[in-house]
Enzyme design. Structure first.
Site, PDB file in Angstrom:
ATOM      1  N   LYS A   1       0.837  -1.205   0.000  1.00  0.00           N
ATOM      2  CA  LYS A   1       0.000   0.000   0.000  1.00  0.00           C
ATOM      3  C   LYS A   1       0.875   1.260   0.000  1.00  0.00           C
ATOM      4  O   LYS A   1       0.629   2.199  -0.755  1.00  0.00           O
ATOM      5  CB  LYS A   1      -0.927  -0.004   1.224  1.00  0.00           C
ATOM      6  CG  LYS A   1      -2.058  -1.019   1.125  1.00  0.00           C
ATOM      7  CD  LYS A   1      -2.840  -1.164   2.434  1.00  0.00           C
ATOM      8  CE  LYS A   1      -3.859  -2.295   2.325  1.00  0.00           C
ATOM      9  NZ  LYS A   1      -4.575  -2.593   3.571  1.00  0.00           N
TER      10      LYS A   1
ATOM     11  N   GLN B   1      -5.025  -1.688   9.782  1.00  0.00           N
ATOM     12  CA  GLN B   1      -5.020  -3.017   9.177  1.00  0.00           C
ATOM     13  C   GLN B   1      -5.657  -4.037  10.127  1.00  0.00           C
ATOM     14  O   GLN B   1      -5.354  -4.065  11.320  1.00  0.00           O
ATOM     15  CB  GLN B   1      -3.570  -3.422   8.841  1.00  0.00           C
ATOM     16  CG  GLN B   1      -3.427  -4.707   8.071  1.00  0.00           C
ATOM     17  CD  GLN B   1      -3.952  -4.641   6.637  1.00  0.00           C
ATOM     18  OE1 GLN B   1      -3.992  -3.582   6.018  1.00  0.00           O
ATOM     19  NE2 GLN B   1      -4.385  -5.772   6.113  1.00  0.00           N
TER      20      GLN B   1
ATOM     21  N   ASP C   1     -11.216   2.865   4.024  1.00  0.00           N
ATOM     22  CA  ASP C   1     -11.546   1.437   3.995  1.00  0.00           C
ATOM     23  C   ASP C   1     -13.057   1.215   3.912  1.00  0.00           C
ATOM     24  O   ASP C   1     -13.506   0.112   3.580  1.00  0.00           O
ATOM     25  CB  ASP C   1     -11.060   0.772   5.288  1.00  0.00           C
ATOM     26  CG  ASP C   1      -9.917  -0.189   5.080  1.00  0.00           C
ATOM     27  OD1 ASP C   1      -9.682  -0.588   3.929  1.00  0.00           O
ATOM     28  OD2 ASP C   1      -9.280  -0.539   6.087  1.00  0.00           O
TER      29      ASP C   1
END
Ligand code: GUN
Length: 295
Positions: A53, A97, A120
């Site tokens: 990422k 995460q 997200d």
């Protein structure tokens, strides 16, 4: 039949070029889209995703920060960093995460993220806005990537029976939410299956579009797939392989070779959905920067 292979690498690269063009346009207004990724602990797969990422961000001309915590970090320490990122004007979007260590409540952490920076799309506010069809909400990157892959591959999903195997908040539920909408890449009849579903093969065999996200290596076999179905494999599983240099190889949730003989189109692993996820995260971050600039 031998299935058409849906090339996630090529589609993701094209999207990443679009993102770079948008980032360059924002730069002329003095804005550099910024993404921060927070990772807790040392899960090897998560470390790989997070590194990818960060690298993808820099390649698109964006600002990137990675914040690493030990697995022993407390929930309070993590929430303090979320508060700091919520207030940081250089960061337009960020994510924590998952999965988090067991002593930290991911619900509490996700609730603390400013929904305007929740690239997200996991905050309940964005989950709800996506569910009601709000096009300005952040769509979770993997489901968003699957939908874009279908659209850009010219697959018309209208009227298809989409059967989703897996009910996670990261993939199963949100892809259902996107596929049912009255939008391009939507208009499906949707069934969500899970570990308690009765007679799973009878359900998967009804699928015109089969999306598999359960994290079990090569779980879906050719007998579970209707001839001509479009098969999307979201799994990324490490299986031991003494012949491989690293001692393992990556396989999906679908028994690829056999299913490719039955399906009309299939996403490979690697080189399928996984590459799309990062591209869509960058896209969401540019969207966040644009929306924040507009106030
Ligand atoms: N873990 C697996 N996929 C994802 C994702 O898309 N976002 C976050 N935050 N964690 C993940």
């Amino acid at each position: 039949m031998t299935a058409r292979v849906l090339d996630g690498v090529a589609i993701a690269n094209a999207i990443r070029l679009d993102v770079a063009v948008e980032a360059a346009a924002l730069l002329t207004r003095g804005i550099i889209p910024g993404l921060a990724v927070v990772i807790v602990g040392d899960d090897p797969a998560s470390q790989v995703y997070v590194a990818s990422k960060g690298k993808a961000c820099l390649e698109a001309g964006m600002h990137s920060e990675t914040i690493r915590f030990a697995g022993t970090t407390t929930e309070a320490e993590l929430l303090a960093v979320v508060d700091r990122l919520n207030a940081d004007p250089r960061i337009h979007g960020f994510l924590v995460q998952l999965p988090l260590p067991k002593h930290i409540s991911s619900e509490q952490v996700l609730l603390r993220i400013d929904p305007n920076k929740d690239v997200d799309g996991f905050h309940p506010m964005n989950v709800g806005r996506v569910a009601v069809g709000d096009q300005t909400a952040f769509r979770p990157a993997t489901p968003f990537g699957i939908q874009q892959m279908l659209i850009k591959s010219g697959i018309d999903t209208r009227g298809m029976h989409a059967v989703i195997v897996g009910r996670s908040n990261i993939v199963g539920k949100p892809i259902a939410s996107l596929l049912v909408q009255d939008t391009p890449g939507g208009n499906c009849t949707v069934t969500i299956c899970h570990s308690r579903s009765r007679d799973l093969p009878s359900l998967t065999r009804q699928a015109d579009l089969l999306v598999v996200a359960i994290g079990k290596p090569e779980f879906v076999t050719a007998e579970m797939v209707k001839p001509g179905a479009v098969v999307v494999d979201v799994g990324i599983n490490r299986v031991p392989d003494p012949a491989a240099a690293r001692g393992y190889r990556i396989v999906g949730d679908v028994a690829y070779a056999a299913v490719a003989e039955v399906a009309s189109a299939i996403t490979p692993v690697p080189g399928g959905v996984g590459k799309m996820t990062i591209a869509m995260l960058l896209m969401n971050t540019v969207q966040a920067a644009r929306q924040q600039a507009a106030g």
